[in-house]
Design a protein around this motif. Structure first.
Motif, PDB file in Angstrom:
ATOM      1  N   GLU A 358       0.832  -1.204   0.000  1.00  0.00           N
ATOM      2  CA  GLU A 358       0.000   0.000   0.000  1.00  0.00           C
ATOM      3  C   GLU A 358       0.869   1.258   0.000  1.00  0.00           C
ATOM      4  N   LEU A 359       1.924   1.243   0.778  1.00  0.00           N
ATOM      5  CA  LEU A 359       2.838   2.396   0.800  1.00  0.00           C
ATOM      6  C   LEU A 359       3.482   2.607  -0.562  1.00  0.00           C
ATOM      7  N   ALA A 360       3.793   1.509  -1.256  1.00  0.00           N
ATOM      8  CA  ALA A 360       4.480   1.602  -2.547  1.00  0.00           C
ATOM      9  C   ALA A 360       3.544   2.016  -3.675  1.00  0.00           C
ATOM     10  N   CYS A 361       2.247   1.687  -3.567  1.00  0.00           N
ATOM     11  CA  CYS A 361       1.359   1.809  -4.729  1.00  0.00           C
ATOM     12  C   CYS A 361       0.220   2.807  -4.564  1.00  0.00           C
ATOM     13  N   GLN A 362      -0.075   3.212  -3.343  1.00  0.00           N
ATOM     14  CA  GLN A 362      -1.225   4.093  -3.132  1.00  0.00           C
ATOM     15  C   GLN A 362      -0.790   5.364  -2.424  1.00  0.00           C
ATOM     16  N   GLU A 363      -1.645   6.380  -2.484  1.00  0.00           N
ATOM     17  CA  GLU A 363      -1.368   7.630  -1.790  1.00  0.00           C
ATOM     18  C   GLU A 363      -2.537   7.950  -0.861  1.00  0.00           C
ATOM     19  N   GLN A 364      -2.417   7.483   0.363  1.00  0.00           N
ATOM     20  CA  GLN A 364      -3.419   7.750   1.398  1.00  0.00           C
ATOM     21  C   GLN A 364      -2.666   8.104   2.674  1.00  0.00           C
ATOM     22  N   HIS A 365      -2.118   9.296   2.719  1.00  0.00           N
ATOM     23  CA  HIS A 365      -1.166   9.641   3.758  1.00  0.00           C
ATOM     24  C   HIS A 365      -1.724   9.460   5.161  1.00  0.00           C
ATOM     25  N   THR A 366      -2.893   9.971   5.428  1.00  0.00           N
ATOM     26  CA  THR A 366      -3.457   9.898   6.782  1.00  0.00           C
ATOM     27  C   THR A 366      -3.656   8.450   7.212  1.00  0.00           C
ATOM     28  N   TYR A 395       7.745   4.713   3.574  1.00  0.00           N
ATOM     29  CA  TYR A 395       6.993   5.933   3.888  1.00  0.00           C
ATOM     30  C   TYR A 395       7.809   7.169   3.510  1.00  0.00           C
ATOM     31  N   ALA A 396       9.098   7.152   3.853  1.00  0.00           N
ATOM     32  CA  ALA A 396       9.961   8.306   3.567  1.00  0.00           C
ATOM     33  C   ALA A 396      10.005   8.606   2.070  1.00  0.00           C
ATOM     34  N   ILE A 397      10.121   7.559   1.265  1.00  0.00           N
ATOM     35  CA  ILE A 397      10.191   7.753  -0.191  1.00  0.00           C
ATOM     36  C   ILE A 397       8.846   8.233  -0.728  1.00  0.00           C
ATOM     37  N   GLN A 398       7.770   7.586  -0.291  1.00  0.00           N
ATOM     38  CA  GLN A 398       6.436   7.880  -0.839  1.00  0.00           C
ATOM     39  C   GLN A 398       5.965   9.284  -0.466  1.00  0.00           C
ATOM     40  N   TYR A 399       6.223   9.685   0.771  1.00  0.00           N
ATOM     41  CA  TYR A 399       5.651  10.943   1.251  1.00  0.00           C
ATOM     42  C   TYR A 399       6.713  11.999   1.543  1.00  0.00           C
ATOM     43  N   GLU A 400       7.803  11.923   0.830  1.00  0.00           N
ATOM     44  CA  GLU A 400       8.902  12.877   1.047  1.00  0.00           C
ATOM     45  C   GLU A 400       8.436  14.320   0.919  1.00  0.00           C
ATOM     46  N   HIS A 401       7.546  14.588  -0.033  1.00  0.00           N
ATOM     47  CA  HIS A 401       7.132  15.965  -0.311  1.00  0.00           C
ATOM     48  C   HIS A 401       5.725  16.265   0.210  1.00  0.00           C
ATOM     49  N   HIS A 443       8.086   7.723  -7.344  1.00  0.00           N
ATOM     50  CA  HIS A 443       6.654   7.536  -7.128  1.00  0.00           C
ATOM     51  C   HIS A 443       5.856   8.785  -7.461  1.00  0.00           C
ATOM     52  N   HIS A 444       6.428   9.986  -7.232  1.00  0.00           N
ATOM     53  CA  HIS A 444       5.632  11.197  -7.367  1.00  0.00           C
ATOM     54  C   HIS A 444       5.818  11.898  -8.707  1.00  0.00           C
ATOM     55  N   ASP A 445       6.839  11.525  -9.490  1.00  0.00           N
ATOM     56  CA  ASP A 445       6.994  12.210 -10.779  1.00  0.00           C
ATOM     57  C   ASP A 445       7.142  11.224 -11.923  1.00  0.00           C
ATOM     58  N   ARG A 446       6.611   9.994 -11.734  1.00  0.00           N
ATOM     59  CA  ARG A 446       6.791   8.953 -12.738  1.00  0.00           C
ATOM     60  C   ARG A 446       6.166   9.353 -14.066  1.00  0.00           C
ATOM     61  N   PHE A 447       5.040  10.062 -13.993  1.00  0.00           N
ATOM     62  CA  PHE A 447       4.336  10.428 -15.220  1.00  0.00           C
ATOM     63  C   PHE A 447       4.244  11.945 -15.325  1.00  0.00           C
ATOM     64  N   SER A 448       4.318  12.413 -16.531  1.00  0.00           N
ATOM     65  CA  SER A 448       4.543  13.840 -16.735  1.00  0.00           C
ATOM     66  C   SER A 448       3.293  14.685 -16.600  1.00  0.00           C
ATOM     67  N   ASP A 452      -1.939  11.330 -17.006  1.00  0.00           N
ATOM     68  CA  ASP A 452      -1.169  10.079 -16.939  1.00  0.00           C
ATOM     69  C   ASP A 452      -1.307   9.433 -15.569  1.00  0.00           C
ATOM     70  N   VAL A 453      -1.226  10.264 -14.526  1.00  0.00           N
ATOM     71  CA  VAL A 453      -1.318   9.748 -13.167  1.00  0.00           C
ATOM     72  C   VAL A 453      -2.668   9.079 -12.943  1.00  0.00           C
ATOM     73  N   MET A 454      -3.736   9.749 -13.377  1.00  0.00           N
ATOM     74  CA  MET A 454      -5.084   9.211 -13.168  1.00  0.00           C
ATOM     75  C   MET A 454      -5.286   7.914 -13.942  1.00  0.00           C
ATOM     76  N   VAL A 455      -4.792   7.864 -15.178  1.00  0.00           N
ATOM     77  CA  VAL A 455      -4.926   6.648 -15.988  1.00  0.00           C
ATOM     78  C   VAL A 455      -4.233   5.485 -15.304  1.00  0.00           C
ATOM     79  N   LYS A 456      -2.998   5.702 -14.837  1.00  0.00           N
ATOM     80  CA  LYS A 456      -2.239   4.636 -14.194  1.00  0.00           C
ATOM     81  C   LYS A 456      -2.909   4.185 -12.892  1.00  0.00           C
ATOM     82  N   LYS A 457      -3.396   5.146 -12.095  1.00  0.00           N
ATOM     83  CA  LYS A 457      -4.045   4.786 -10.840  1.00  0.00           C
ATOM     84  C   LYS A 457      -5.309   3.973 -11.099  1.00  0.00           C
ATOM     85  N   THR A 458      -6.082   4.351 -12.140  1.00  0.00           N
ATOM     86  CA  THR A 458      -7.301   3.620 -12.482  1.00  0.00           C
ATOM     87  C   THR A 458      -6.968   2.204 -12.920  1.00  0.00           C
TER      88      THR A 458
END
Length: 568
Positions: A358-366, A395-401, A443-448, A452-458
Motif C-alpha cells: 500500500e505504501l508503494a502503490c497508493q497515496e493515502q497519507h493519513t 513511507y519516507a520515499i512515498q511521502y517525502e514531499h 513515485h511522485h513524478d513517474r508520469f509527466s 497520466d497519473v489518473m490513468v495509471k491509478k485507475t
C-alpha cells in the motif's frame, strides 16, 4: 537471446575441442561459479573431465605423473591469472594445455604466454565470452555486491562491469545502439566504457544483424529504490529475499533438524525441472504444486516396493536413477517451502507486506501514517526491527514531499523501540540515495501529466479488483514503465539519450527487436519476473526478446547495505 544456452555452448565447445582422453579443468574463482551455473559435476564428468582445480591452488601443488592428462583452462584474462599461467607453463605438469579466456585478451599477454611455453605444451588459446553469471535464459549478473565508492564508480568494478557487458554482447552476437540514463553519471561512464571497447575491437563487432537493431539500455538502481525493499511472493524471489540465493546455492544449515544432505541445496534452472517450472509461481500456488509433487512421489515409491519378479527387478533398476533424483527434488523443495512458511509466520510478513504494498502503490497519507504508527508502537517484539525500518523507508520515499510528512515522528518511535541507530538512520539514507540524481521516475513524478497519473491509478485499481492475491503483488517496478516506453518507441531521448546512433536516423531506431537492459547498482528478481512477463506477452510484439542483468541481484538486505555504502 539466451544467456544460459550461450555459456553452456562455450563450455561444451572447450571440452570437445581438446578431443578424446582424460582431462583436468583448470578454473579461477569466478569461472568456477560461471561453469557451475550451467553444468553439474556429473555432467562435466561425461565430457571426460575427471579433475577440477583452482589455478591458485594448482600453482602450489606438486603433481607427478600427470602428463597423460590434458589441461583445459577457462580463466578470466586478469594480470593475476596470466602470471599464474606463465608459472604453470614454465614447468608444465600436464601433457597439453587448451587455454580459453572468458573475455578479450591483449596480444601482449598472448606473447608473454608464448615466451613461457618453452616446452610447446599449449595446443590452443581462444576467447570464449562467458564472463558473466547466467541465472536464467533472460537474466544475468556480474556478482559485484557493491560497485561504487560513495556516489562514484569503484574503478575496478567499472572495468569489470564493462568487460562483463562486452562479453555478453559478443556471446549473443550483438552490436547494439547504446542508451543510458541521462541523470546518472555512473550509467554514462559505463556506456562510454563499453562503446570504447566496441570501437577498439571493431572486427569482433562486425556482425550481420539485418534489419533488427539491438539496443543496450543502461540504467541506475537509484531510479527505483522501492522495488528492492519489498517482501516478495513468487518462489524464486521469496527464496532470495528470505534465505538468499548465492550462485544457485541456498544455505539451510541454520534450519533446526535439517539433514546433512540438505544443509546446502542447489536451485538450478538447468538441472532442476521442478524449480524451472515453478520459479515464478506465487506463494499460494507453490504450496499446492509441492503437494502434487509429493503425491506423485508417494505413488512411485509404492510401485518401487513391489519387486516380485525378474521383470519387476528390471523395471526397478531402470527407473531407480529417476526415482532417486525425484526423491532429492521432493526433499529439497519441501525443506525450502517449509522454511519459507515458518519465516512468513514468525515474522508476520503477510501483515507487513500488505502495508508495504500500500505504501508503494497508493497515496493515502493519513491512513498510512496511522497504520504505520500503530504497527510500530504495538509491534515491538512482534515484527523485527528490520521490517519496521523498511516500512519507514517506504513511507519516507512515498511521502517525502507531503505537507504533513511525519518522518521525524516515525524515526522517534523506532528509537524508543530500541532499534539500533545504524538502522534508524536508514530512512534518511534512502532519501539521499534516491535523490542522488534527478530521478527518471520516482513515485511522485513517474508520469509527466495529471492525466497520466489518473490513468495509471485507475488501471492499478482495476487490477487490484481481480483477486485477493493482488494485495501482495500490486507493485510494478519502474523498469516496467521504462521498457513499455522503449518498446513503443516513446522513451524520451532527453531522459535516455543515445550514446551513438550508428549513423541511423532517429526514425529508424524507434523499435528494437532485441533489448538488453543493464542496471548499475543491481537488479532484483521482481524485475526479472517483469521482464519474463513482457517476453511472454503479446503486448511486447515490437521486440523479439529482452534480457536483464545487473552488477548484482539484490534482496532487501544487500540493497540496504548498498544504500548505507553511499554515505561512506
Amino acid at each position: 537471446m539466451n544467456v544460459v544456452r550461450a555459456v553452456k555452448q562455450y563450455v561444451i565447445k572447450m571440452t570437445e575441442q581438446s578431443g578424446p582422453g582424460m582431462k583436468i579443468l583448470l578454473l579461477d574463482k569466478q569461472t568456477t561459479s560461471i561453469v557451475s551455473m550451467v553444468f553439474t559435476q556429473s555432467e562435466i564428468l561425461q565430457k571426460e573431465v575427471y579433475m577440477f582445480e583452482n589455478i591458485e591452488i594448482s600453482s602450489q601443488c606438486d603433481y607427478e605423473n600427470m602428463k597423460h592428462l590434458k589441461c583445459i583452462a577457462l580463466l578470466r584474462p586478469t594480470k593475476e591469472n596470466i602470471a599464474l599461467l606463465c608459472k604453470e607453463l614454465k614447468n608444465p605438469k600436464f601433457g597439453s594445455y587448451y587455454i580459453y579466456f572468458t573475455n578479450i585478451i591483449p596480444k601482449a599477454d598472448i606473447k608473454t604466454l608464448a615466451e613461457y611455453d618453452e616446452q610447446e605444451s599449449v595446443r590452443e588459446i581462444e576467447e570464449l565470452y562467458a564472463d558473466y553469471l547466467p541465472i536464467l535464459p533472460h537474466f544475468f549478473s556480474l556478482n559485484i555486491p557493491l560497485c561504487s565508492n560513495g556516489h562514484f564508480w569503484d574503478p575496478t568494478h567499472l572495468i569489470r562491469s564493462s568487460q562483463g557487458l562486452v562479453a555478453l554482447l559478443l556471446s549473443l552476437n550483438k552490436n547494439p545502439i547504446i542508451r543510458y540514463q541521462a541523470s546518472s553519471e555512473m550509467s554514462k561512464r559505463l556506456a562510454e566504457k563499453v562503446k570504447e571497447t566496441i570501437t577498439k575491437e571493431e572486427k569482433l563487432f562486425d556482425m550481420r544483424q539485418g534489419d533488427a537493431v539491438p539496443v543496450l539500455l543502461i540504467i541506475d538502481r537509484t531510479c527505483d529504490p522501492i522495488t528492492p525493499l519489498l517482501t516478495q511472493w513468487t518462489y524464486q524471489a521469496m527464496v532470495h529475499e528470505l534465505l538468499t540465493i548465492n550462485n544457485n546455492r541456498v544455505d539451510l544449515s541454520h534450519v533446526t533438524d535439517i539433514s546433512s544432505e540438505l544443509r546446502q541445496v542447489v536451485l538450478s534452472y538447468e538441472q532442476d525441472d521442478f524449480y524451472s517450472s515453478n520459479l515464478f509461481m506465487n506463494y499460494g500456488e507453490i504450496g499446492q504444486t509441492i503437494k502434487l509433487l509429493m503425491d506423485d512421489f508417494t505413488e512411485k515409491a509404492k510401485s518401487h516396493q513391489k519387486v516380485e519378479s525378474i521383470q519387476d527387478m528390471k523395471a526397478f533398476v531402470e527407473t531407480y536413477p529417476q526415482f532417486k533424483k525425484m526423491s532429492g527434488t521432493v526433499s529439497k523443495h519441501v525443506a525450502l517451502v517449509s522454511e519459507l512458511s515458518n519465516i512468513v509466520k514468525h515474522r508476520h510478513l503477510l501483515e507487513v507486506s500488505e502495508l508495504e504494498q500500500e505504501l508503494a502503490c497508493q497515496e493515502q497519507h493519513t491512513v498510512h501514517l496511522s497504520r504505520l504508527r500503530n504497527l510500530l508502537q504495538s509491534g515491538k517484539g512482534r515484527i523485527r526491527d528490520i521490517e519496521a525500518v523498511k516500512l519507514v523507508m517506504l513511507y519516507a520515499i512515498q511521502y517525502e514531499h507531503h505537507s504533513n510528512n511525519d518522518l521525524a515522528g516515525l524515526i522517534n518511535i523506532l528509537r524508543s523501540n530500541g532499534v539500533a541507530e545504524s538502522l534508524v538512520q536508514m530512512p534518511l539514507h534512502v532519501l539521499d540515495y534516491s535523490n542522488e540524481h534527478s530521478k527518471y521516475s520516482s513515485h511522485h513524478d513517474r508520469f509527466s501529466t495529471t492525466q497520466d497519473v489518473m490513468v495509471k491509478k485507475t488501471q492499478r485499481f482495476l487490477k487490484d479488483l481481480k483477486g485477493v492475491e493482488n494485495v501482495y503483488t500490486q507493485h510494478q517496478p519502474v523498469l516496467k514503465d521504462i521498457l513499455d516506453d522503449l518498446v513503443k518507441g516513446k522513451l524520451k531521448e532527453s531522459l535516455f539519450p543515445y550514446l551513438d546512433s550508428h549513423g541511423i536516423g532517429r526514425e529508424g531506431v524507434k523499435f528494437f527487436q532485441d533489448v538488453i537492459v543493464f542496471m548499475v547498482g543491481g537488479t532484483t528478481y521482481e524485475e526479472c519476473l517483469c521482464v519474463h512477463q513482457m517476453n511472454t506477452s503479446s503486448s511486447s510484439n515490437n521486440v523479439r526478446g529482452i534480457i536483464l542483468g545487473g552488477t548484482t541481484v539484490h534482496n532487501s538486505t544487500s540493497f540496504m547495505n548498498q544504500v548505507k555504502s553511499h554515505k561512506i
